[in-house]
Scaffold this motif. Structure first.
Motif, PDB file in Angstrom:
ATOM      1  N   PHE A  88       0.818  -1.216   0.000  1.00 35.67           N
ATOM      2  CA  PHE A  88       0.000   0.000   0.000  1.00 35.67           C
ATOM      3  C   PHE A  88       0.855   1.270   0.000  1.00 35.67           C
ATOM      4  N   LEU A  89       1.898   1.303   0.824  1.00 34.66           N
ATOM      5  CA  LEU A  89       2.673   2.531   0.991  1.00 34.66           C
ATOM      6  C   LEU A  89       3.759   2.723  -0.077  1.00 34.66           C
ATOM      7  N   ARG A  90       3.950   1.724  -0.919  1.00 36.33           N
ATOM      8  CA  ARG A  90       5.038   1.831  -1.887  1.00 36.33           C
ATOM      9  C   ARG A  90       4.599   1.411  -3.286  1.00 36.33           C
ATOM     10  N   HIS A  91       3.307   1.523  -3.575  1.00 37.72           N
ATOM     11  CA  HIS A  91       2.869   1.038  -4.881  1.00 37.72           C
ATOM     12  C   HIS A  91       3.372   1.945  -5.994  1.00 37.72           C
ATOM     13  N   ARG A  92       3.715   1.302  -7.126  1.00 37.01           N
ATOM     14  CA  ARG A  92       4.308   1.974  -8.270  1.00 37.01           C
ATOM     15  C   ARG A  92       3.368   1.875  -9.464  1.00 37.01           C
ATOM     16  N   ALA A  93       3.811   2.502 -10.556  1.00 35.31           N
ATOM     17  CA  ALA A  93       2.983   2.501 -11.764  1.00 35.31           C
ATOM     18  C   ALA A  93       2.764   1.087 -12.277  1.00 35.31           C
ATOM     19  N   ASP A  94       3.787   0.227 -12.165  1.00 36.37           N
ATOM     20  CA  ASP A  94       3.610  -1.143 -12.661  1.00 36.37           C
ATOM     21  C   ASP A  94       2.623  -1.919 -11.801  1.00 36.37           C
ATOM     22  N   ASP A  95       2.542  -1.578 -10.493  1.00 39.65           N
ATOM     23  CA  ASP A  95       1.516  -2.185  -9.647  1.00 39.65           C
ATOM     24  C   ASP A  95       0.131  -1.809 -10.157  1.00 39.65           C
ATOM     25  N   ARG A  96      -0.041  -0.552 -10.488  1.00 42.56           N
ATOM     26  CA  ARG A  96      -1.337  -0.085 -10.976  1.00 42.56           C
ATOM     27  C   ARG A  96      -1.707  -0.809 -12.284  1.00 42.56           C
ATOM     28  N   GLN A  97      -0.724  -0.969 -13.169  1.00 38.62           N
ATOM     29  CA  GLN A  97      -1.002  -1.661 -14.424  1.00 38.62           C
ATOM     30  C   GLN A  97      -1.366  -3.116 -14.172  1.00 38.62           C
ATOM     31  N   ARG A  98      -0.613  -3.755 -13.265  1.00 40.46           N
ATOM     32  CA  ARG A  98      -0.875  -5.174 -12.954  1.00 40.46           C
ATOM     33  C   ARG A  98      -2.266  -5.358 -12.347  1.00 40.46           C
ATOM     34  N   ILE A  99      -2.606  -4.510 -11.377  1.00 43.18           N
ATOM     35  CA  ILE A  99      -3.927  -4.607 -10.747  1.00 43.18           C
ATOM     36  C   ILE A  99      -5.014  -4.252 -11.753  1.00 43.18           C
ATOM     37  N   ASP A 101      -5.003  -4.869 -14.888  1.00 42.96           N
ATOM     38  CA  ASP A 101      -5.234  -6.029 -15.743  1.00 42.96           C
ATOM     39  C   ASP A 101      -6.133  -7.055 -15.048  1.00 42.96           C
ATOM     40  N   VAL A 102      -5.926  -7.227 -13.733  1.00 45.36           N
ATOM     41  CA  VAL A 102      -6.761  -8.157 -12.972  1.00 45.36           C
ATOM     42  C   VAL A 102      -8.211  -7.679 -12.958  1.00 45.36           C
ATOM     43  N   VAL A 103      -8.390  -6.387 -12.676  1.00 45.33           N
ATOM     44  CA  VAL A 103      -9.741  -5.833 -12.625  1.00 45.33           C
ATOM     45  C   VAL A 103     -10.405  -5.912 -13.996  1.00 45.33           C
ATOM     46  N   SER A 105      -9.999  -8.215 -16.131  1.00 45.92           N
ATOM     47  CA  SER A 105     -10.448  -9.597 -16.325  1.00 45.92           C
ATOM     48  C   SER A 105     -11.772  -9.874 -15.623  1.00 45.92           C
ATOM     49  N   LEU A 106     -12.102  -9.029 -14.639  1.00 41.98           N
ATOM     50  CA  LEU A 106     -13.376  -9.165 -13.933  1.00 41.98           C
ATOM     51  C   LEU A 106     -14.480  -8.335 -14.584  1.00 41.98           C
ATOM     52  N   GLY A 107     -14.167  -7.669 -15.683  1.00 41.30           N
ATOM     53  CA  GLY A 107     -15.187  -6.894 -16.372  1.00 41.30           C
ATOM     54  C   GLY A 107     -15.294  -5.452 -15.926  1.00 41.30           C
ATOM     55  N   HIS A 108     -14.220  -4.893 -15.340  1.00 35.63           N
ATOM     56  CA  HIS A 108     -14.207  -3.500 -14.886  1.00 35.63           C
ATOM     57  C   HIS A 108     -15.408  -3.173 -13.981  1.00 35.63           C
ATOM     58  N   PRO A 109     -15.615  -3.911 -12.887  1.00 34.03           N
ATOM     59  CA  PRO A 109     -16.769  -3.643 -12.022  1.00 34.03           C
ATOM     60  C   PRO A 109     -16.616  -2.387 -11.162  1.00 34.03           C
ATOM     61  N   PHE A 110     -15.417  -1.782 -11.145  1.00 31.84           N
ATOM     62  CA  PHE A 110     -15.187  -0.569 -10.357  1.00 31.84           C
ATOM     63  C   PHE A 110     -13.956   0.124 -10.919  1.00 31.84           C
ATOM     64  N   ASP A 111     -13.783   1.387 -10.557  1.00 36.29           N
ATOM     65  CA  ASP A 111     -12.593   2.139 -10.932  1.00 36.29           C
ATOM     66  C   ASP A 111     -11.570   2.016  -9.814  1.00 36.29           C
ATOM     67  N   LEU A 112     -10.314   1.921 -10.156  1.00 36.70           N
ATOM     68  CA  LEU A 112      -9.272   1.740  -9.146  1.00 36.70           C
ATOM     69  C   LEU A 112      -9.213   2.880  -8.144  1.00 36.70           C
ATOM     70  N   ASP A 113      -9.665   4.065  -8.541  1.00 42.64           N
ATOM     71  CA  ASP A 113      -9.598   5.224  -7.655  1.00 42.64           C
ATOM     72  C   ASP A 113     -10.884   5.454  -6.871  1.00 42.64           C
ATOM     73  N   ASP A 114     -11.870   4.584  -7.030  1.00 45.36           N
ATOM     74  CA  ASP A 114     -13.112   4.694  -6.256  1.00 45.36           C
ATOM     75  C   ASP A 114     -12.827   4.361  -4.790  1.00 45.36           C
ATOM     76  N   LEU A 115     -13.406   5.137  -3.883  1.00 43.66           N
ATOM     77  CA  LEU A 115     -13.330   4.781  -2.465  1.00 43.66           C
ATOM     78  C   LEU A 115     -14.184   3.547  -2.216  1.00 43.66           C
ATOM     79  N   ALA A 116     -13.638   2.585  -1.480  1.00 43.39           N
ATOM     80  CA  ALA A 116     -14.367   1.338  -1.237  1.00 43.39           C
ATOM     81  C   ALA A 116     -15.696   1.594  -0.535  1.00 43.39           C
TER      82      ALA A 116
END
Length: 482
Positions: A88-99, A101-103, A105-116
């Motif tokens: 969480f405290l050290r995530h990089r651009a490649d982490d964002r790209q990797r995550i 890609d996972v999201v 694959s789930l059909g984009h059910p949410f935006d990565l910047d949405d508050l949970a």
């Protein structure tokens, strides 16, 4: 739990079933390192292991997706996913790209910047699934991952599970109360009852009837369609142009005495938003709600005082107070309906109400002073319902009351609802299970995109018809496992 044997193989989906309280959650806690076993062995990749902390199985390649979603509401979806990986405290651009890609694959059910905390419960469940997939686990334990999802979202999860097992060789332990998805999705099944494994078999050798009877230890009577009432009761509740900006278009309908009105729709259709607006839980809602001709104020305390009662979708977060026992939780309904001047119900009255609820709803518990958090999901839900079974409840609002509970508890609650309506109580029932709506409702309003788009007569409508009206995909996965 007493001596459960279970083998989970790579490339296969293993279904785990059982009534609430059968031992499924205990077994999952042991596998996830949250609870130490008192006996027996756990072998991972052929080696004996002893997991005494949750981080250990995660580091070994075992990920658990829990029924109650443990997210931090003030963090974004990306931060929650990385938090599980200690990045969480050290995530990089490649982490964002990797995550990302996972999201994807789930059909984009949410935006990565949405508050949970701002996302609906179904999207929050998808974040939990993304957490497990992002960690690259070889064994994924899924504790009812589809319980809060709509039809198209469930299909996305089914497709993901099949891909993980058959294409990537992952081992999947899949816990569910939906027998149709167990039949279509799993390769083999283990059923627990009273803490013991009472059946293990290939799914292809079973049918739903045998599974249901094994789970409950008794035959389950199918719910037939509710008989049409010869004389409709008087109008009790009037909803007039109730709306909420960006959530709910102006909605109007009436509810009669003894009527069960169903609300059908996929996740995001506005079902829960409608219930919140009626109950005064949406500060931005407009419109008028009248009960027996008298207008109800736009605040929750006024709605409760008038006789409206809401059983919310999120029972763990909104339905009960975890630090309180059954008696205190049941007493909260009486206290709320008694007005602002009442701060505590007499302890003897609380105990009496709780004992009546335990008998009436068949709550499995050591007694009224047991904590609700010590109960299984189905029994905890019965406590949430029992809280509002008072003489002062004049309209009962039920938002997904059977989500995440076993077939026996589900039948108990639906029969209770039917019985309450037969006694004259008006009920509004939201459910993702259209079969349930068709079985017990007098009529059904269908919602899509925040508005009511039609009304269905249960006696003239099939489950397929209702699904097409709601605009959702089929809930059950298509095709049995290969």
């Amino acid at each position: 739990m007493a001596g459960v044997d279970l083998t989970i193989q790579p490339g296969r989906v293993h279904g785990l079933l059982g009534a609430n309280g059968a031992g499924k959650s205990t077994l999952i806690k042991i596998l996830s390192g949250a609870l130490a076993p008192t006996g027996g062995d756990i072998r991972w990749r052929g080696e004996r292991v002893s997991w005494t902390r949750p981080q250990a199985p995660r580091e070994a390649g075992v990920a658990t997706i829990y029924q109650h979603i443990p997210l931090v509401p003030t963090l974004t979806a990306l931060e929650n996913i990385l938090l599980d990986q200690r990045a969480f405290l050290r995530h990089r651009a490649d982490d964002r790209q990797r995550i990302g890609d996972v999201v994807a694959s789930l059909g984009h059910p949410f935006d990565l910047d949405d508050l949970a905390g701002d996302l609906p419960i179904g999207a929050r469940q998808m974040i939990s699934i993304a957490q497990a997939l992002a960690g690259g686990a070889d064994l994924v334990v899924m504790d009812e991952p589809t319980a809060s999802l709509a039809g198209d979202e469930r299909q996305t999860v089914y497709d993901t599970i099949r891909r993980l097992a058959r294409e990537e060789g992952k081992a999947i332990l899949f816990v569910s109360h939906f027998l149709d998805e167990i039949m279509a999705l799993t390769d083999e099944v283990t059923i627990l009852r009273d803490g013991r494994a009472v059946l293990h078999a290939e799914t292809a050798d079973l049918d739903e009837a045998r599974i249901a009877e094994t789970i409950a230890g008794r035959a389950i009577t199918a719910l037939g369609r509710r008989k049409t009432r010869s004389e409709p009761g008087p109008v009790r509740l009037e909803v007039d142009a109730v709306a909420s900006p960006g959530k709910l278009a102006p909605t109007s309908f009436t509810l009669r005495q003894g009527e069960i009105l169903g609300i059908a729709g996929v996740l995001g259709s506005g079902r829960s938003e409608l219930m919140h607006a009626i109950f005064g839980a949406d500060a931005h809602a407009t419109g008028t709600v009248r009960l027996d001709g008298a207008e109800i104020g736009r605040y929750t305390d006024e709605a409760v005082a008038a006789g409206l009662a809401l059983v919310p979708e999120d029972r763990a977060g909104q339905g009960f107070v975890p630090q309180m026992d059954i008696a205190r939780n049941v007493g909260l309904g009486v206290m709320a309906q008694s007005g602002a001047g009442v701060r505590r119900v007499d302890a003897k009255d609380e105990r009496r109400c709780a004992e009546n609820a335990i008998r009436r709803l068949g709550i499995k518990t050591p007694g009224p002073h047991a904590l609700v958090t010590e109960l299984s999901g189905g029994n905890a839900q019965k406590v949430v319902v029992a809280k509002w079974l008072t003489d002062r409840t004049r309209v009962l609002l039920l938002d997904e009351p059977t989500a995440g509970i076993d077939i026996g508890a589900r039948t108990d609650i639906l029969l209770l609802v039917r019985g309450l309506a037969d006694e004259g109580l008006p009920v509004i029932l939201v459910s993702s299970e259209f079969e349930e709506l068709l079985a017990i409702c007098d009529r059904i309003l269908v919602m899509r995109d925040g508005r009511v788009i039609g009304e269905a007569d249960p006696n003239e409508t099939s489950e397929t018809d209702l699904t097409l009206m709601a605009g959702g995909g089929d809930r059950a996965p298509a095709g049995a496992p290969a």
